[in-house]
Design a protein around this motif. Structure first.
Motif, PDB file in Angstrom:
ATOM      1  N   GLU A  64       0.825  -1.220   0.000  1.00 46.55           N
ATOM      2  CA  GLU A  64       0.000   0.000   0.000  1.00 46.55           C
ATOM      3  C   GLU A  64       0.852   1.261   0.000  1.00 46.55           C
ATOM      4  N   SER A  65       1.960   1.231   0.740  1.00 50.85           N
ATOM      5  CA  SER A  65       2.813   2.421   0.815  1.00 50.85           C
ATOM      6  C   SER A  65       3.783   2.523  -0.360  1.00 50.85           C
ATOM      7  N   ASN A  66       3.902   1.438  -1.166  1.00 57.08           N
ATOM      8  CA  ASN A  66       4.799   1.454  -2.328  1.00 57.08           C
ATOM      9  C   ASN A  66       4.079   0.859  -3.542  1.00 57.08           C
ATOM     10  N   PRO A  67       3.073   1.561  -4.072  1.00 54.49           N
ATOM     11  CA  PRO A  67       2.284   1.020  -5.180  1.00 54.49           C
ATOM     12  C   PRO A  67       3.082   0.812  -6.467  1.00 54.49           C
ATOM     13  N   ASN A  68       4.256   1.442  -6.563  1.00 55.64           N
ATOM     14  CA  ASN A  68       5.094   1.276  -7.757  1.00 55.64           C
ATOM     15  C   ASN A  68       5.948   0.016  -7.702  1.00 55.64           C
ATOM     16  N   LEU A  69       5.887  -0.701  -6.578  1.00 54.24           N
ATOM     17  CA  LEU A  69       6.645  -1.933  -6.409  1.00 54.24           C
ATOM     18  C   LEU A  69       5.711  -3.130  -6.290  1.00 54.24           C
ATOM     19  N   GLU A  70       6.284  -4.336  -6.315  1.00 54.37           N
ATOM     20  CA  GLU A  70       5.520  -5.560  -6.078  1.00 54.37           C
ATOM     21  C   GLU A  70       6.002  -6.165  -4.773  1.00 54.37           C
ATOM     22  N   VAL A  71       5.102  -6.252  -3.783  1.00 53.93           N
ATOM     23  CA  VAL A  71       5.427  -6.809  -2.478  1.00 53.93           C
ATOM     24  C   VAL A  71       4.558  -8.044  -2.283  1.00 53.93           C
ATOM     25  N   MET A  72       5.180  -9.215  -2.143  1.00 49.16           N
ATOM     26  CA  MET A  72       4.415 -10.456  -2.097  1.00 49.16           C
ATOM     27  C   MET A  72       4.865 -11.343  -0.947  1.00 49.16           C
ATOM     28  N   PRO A  73       3.904 -11.943  -0.212  1.00 46.03           N
ATOM     29  CA  PRO A  73       4.243 -12.909   0.847  1.00 46.03           C
ATOM     30  C   PRO A  73       4.634 -14.247   0.241  1.00 46.03           C
ATOM     31  N   TRP A  74       5.213 -15.109   1.056  1.00 47.87           N
ATOM     32  CA  TRP A  74       5.749 -16.372   0.557  1.00 47.87           C
ATOM     33  C   TRP A  74       4.695 -17.259  -0.088  1.00 47.87           C
TER      34      TRP A  74
ATOM     35  N   ASP B 241       2.349 -16.492  -2.021  1.00 46.02           N
ATOM     36  CA  ASP B 241       2.094 -16.096  -3.400  1.00 46.02           C
ATOM     37  C   ASP B 241       3.355 -16.151  -4.255  1.00 46.02           C
ATOM     38  N   LEU B 242       4.518 -16.170  -3.615  1.00 50.71           N
ATOM     39  CA  LEU B 242       5.763 -16.277  -4.367  1.00 50.71           C
ATOM     40  C   LEU B 242       5.981 -17.699  -4.859  1.00 50.71           C
ATOM     41  N   ALA B 243       5.628 -18.684  -4.047  1.00 49.90           N
ATOM     42  CA  ALA B 243       5.771 -20.087  -4.430  1.00 49.90           C
ATOM     43  C   ALA B 243       4.510 -20.538  -5.162  1.00 49.90           C
ATOM     44  N   THR B 244       4.663 -20.978  -6.406  1.00 50.73           N
ATOM     45  CA  THR B 244       3.522 -21.366  -7.225  1.00 50.73           C
ATOM     46  C   THR B 244       2.708 -22.476  -6.567  1.00 50.73           C
ATOM     47  N   GLY B 245       1.416 -22.228  -6.385  1.00 47.60           N
ATOM     48  CA  GLY B 245       0.526 -23.234  -5.827  1.00 47.60           C
ATOM     49  C   GLY B 245       0.612 -23.421  -4.330  1.00 47.60           C
ATOM     50  N   MET B 246       1.476 -22.650  -3.642  1.00 45.22           N
ATOM     51  CA  MET B 246       1.671 -22.864  -2.204  1.00 45.22           C
ATOM     52  C   MET B 246       0.424 -22.487  -1.411  1.00 45.22           C
ATOM     53  N   ARG B 247      -0.212 -21.386  -1.762  1.00 45.11           N
ATOM     54  CA  ARG B 247      -1.422 -20.964  -1.038  1.00 45.11           C
ATOM     55  C   ARG B 247      -2.508 -22.028  -1.163  1.00 45.11           C
ATOM     56  N   MET B 248      -2.702 -22.534  -2.367  1.00 40.57           N
ATOM     57  CA  MET B 248      -3.726 -23.565  -2.582  1.00 40.57           C
ATOM     58  C   MET B 248      -3.390 -24.832  -1.793  1.00 40.57           C
ATOM     59  N   MET B 249      -2.105 -25.205  -1.754  1.00 42.33           N
ATOM     60  CA  MET B 249      -1.701 -26.409  -1.049  1.00 42.33           C
ATOM     61  C   MET B 249      -1.966 -26.283   0.449  1.00 42.33           C
ATOM     62  N   VAL B 250      -1.649 -25.115   1.020  1.00 38.85           N
ATOM     63  CA  VAL B 250      -1.885 -24.901   2.448  1.00 38.85           C
ATOM     64  C   VAL B 250      -3.384 -24.971   2.753  1.00 38.85           C
ATOM     65  N   GLN B 251      -4.197 -24.339   1.910  1.00 38.73           N
ATOM     66  CA  GLN B 251      -5.643 -24.362   2.123  1.00 38.73           C
ATOM     67  C   GLN B 251      -6.204 -25.772   1.974  1.00 38.73           C
ATOM     68  N   MET B 252      -5.698 -26.524   1.008  1.00 39.89           N
ATOM     69  CA  MET B 252      -6.167 -27.893   0.804  1.00 39.89           C
ATOM     70  C   MET B 252      -5.811 -28.783   1.989  1.00 39.89           C
ATOM     71  N   MET B 253      -4.620 -28.574   2.587  1.00 38.20           N
ATOM     72  CA  MET B 253      -4.225 -29.392   3.723  1.00 38.20           C
ATOM     73  C   MET B 253      -5.116 -29.125   4.932  1.00 38.20           C
ATOM     74  N   ASP B 254      -5.487 -27.865   5.141  1.00 41.59           N
ATOM     75  CA  ASP B 254      -6.410 -27.550   6.241  1.00 41.59           C
ATOM     76  C   ASP B 254      -7.755 -28.231   6.014  1.00 41.59           C
ATOM     77  N   THR B 255      -8.260 -28.159   4.780  1.00 34.17           N
ATOM     78  CA  THR B 255      -9.543 -28.780   4.451  1.00 34.17           C
ATOM     79  C   THR B 255      -9.456 -30.297   4.605  1.00 34.17           C
ATOM     80  N   TYR B 256      -8.338 -30.874   4.161  1.00 29.80           N
ATOM     81  CA  TYR B 256      -8.126 -32.321   4.265  1.00 29.80           C
ATOM     82  C   TYR B 256      -8.234 -32.781   5.717  1.00 29.80           C
TER      83      TYR B 256
END
Length: 274
Positions: free
Chosen positions: A239-249, A251-266
């Motif tokens: 938010e404070s640096n809209p000209n940059l890309e700031v990403m948490p881990w 979203d940096l690792a492909t498919g990681m967010r989906m994998m974490v969510q799937m494991m919780d659901t599992y």
């Protein structure tokens, strides 16, 4: 209600064998489900910790188009000042400013493509665990001029060993091709094939001379005490640096967010079914 409970309790023990078998089966099933879920979750947390400490850190900052274009000229405007700002945040273990370059690595036997990561050794050791994976040699110690860390897999592929010479060829900000000879100061082995095959580490100051980036950086990596804070801080600095890309881990690792969510659901489904 009392009458219903009394009748139900007597009915349970009317056939003791049947009731005991059902009770034991349910207890064993729940125990097995909880144990299996805890085992899988533990493996997941260990994998996440490894990814964060070795590859991603908790969140990263780049030029808005850098991850797509990989252009050496796409440095972070005001990156060194931003590092100082992030370092003051509560819960920050370390911050590392990295200089990155797509390059060619060559030895007496062959050449190949590689990503060169230019780091400040002290800062990098606070963010990344790469120094803990050294099999032989030292972490940027023992060679004064152009030291380089390579993986065991690359050492075997290019027939390199400690103090061997490897030629790194890059493109500078003027799009001129430039090269320099580096000496192998350490050999690491993370047992992560794609990671070991894909990158080598040099001092940021040495890579800066080759790319002529003038002390600028392409990537800011931050490690936190609490990984759950990564998205909060990433959102804050986005938010404070809209000209940059700031990403948490995640979203940096492909498919990681989906994998974490799937494991919780599992976990919920398995225990719920039992």
């Amino acid at each position: 209600v009392d009458m219903i409970l009394k009748v139900a309790w007597r009915n349970i023990w009317r056939n003791r064998t049947r009731s005991l078998v059902i009770i034991i089966a349910i207890a064993l099933g729940l125990w097995a489900g909880v144990f299996a879920s805890a085992f899988v979750v533990g493996m997941m947390h260990e994998k996440i910790e490894s990814i964060i400490r070795l590859e991603m850190s908790d969140f990263q900052v780049h030029h808005k188009e850098y991850r797509d274009e990989r252009d050496v000229r796409m440095t972070i405007e005001g990156g060194n000042e931003l590092i100082d700002e992030i370092r003051k945040e509560e819960g920050v273990i370390g911050v590392s400013g990295r200089l990155l370059s797509n390059a060619m690595i060559g030895s007496a036997s062959q050449n190949g493509a590689i990503t060169v990561v230019g780091v400040n050794p002290t800062e990098e050791s606070q963010v990344s665990s790469i120094d803990q994976y050294l099999d032989t040699g030292a972490y940027f110690e023992g060679i004064k001029r152009n030291p380089i860390l390579i993986s065991q897999r690359l050492a075997e592929k290019y027939n390199l060993k400690l103090r061997s010479k490897a030629v790194i060829t890059v493109q500078d900000i003027d799009r001129e091709i430039t090269a320099a000879a580096f000496r192998v100061v350490g050999i690491f082995n993370t047992r992560n094939g794609p990671f070991d095959d894909g990158r080598v580490y040099v001092r940021k100051s040495d890579l800066d001379k080759l790319t002529k980036t003038g002390g600028e950086i392409h990537e800011i990596a931050t490690l936190l005490r609490n990984h759950d804070q990564s998205e909060i801080l990433a959102s804050k600095y986005q938010e404070s640096n809209p000209n940059l890309e700031v990403m948490p881990w995640m979203d940096l690792a492909t498919g990681m967010r989906m994998m974490v969510q799937m494991m919780d659901t599992y976990t919920y489904y398995i225990v719920g079914i039992i």
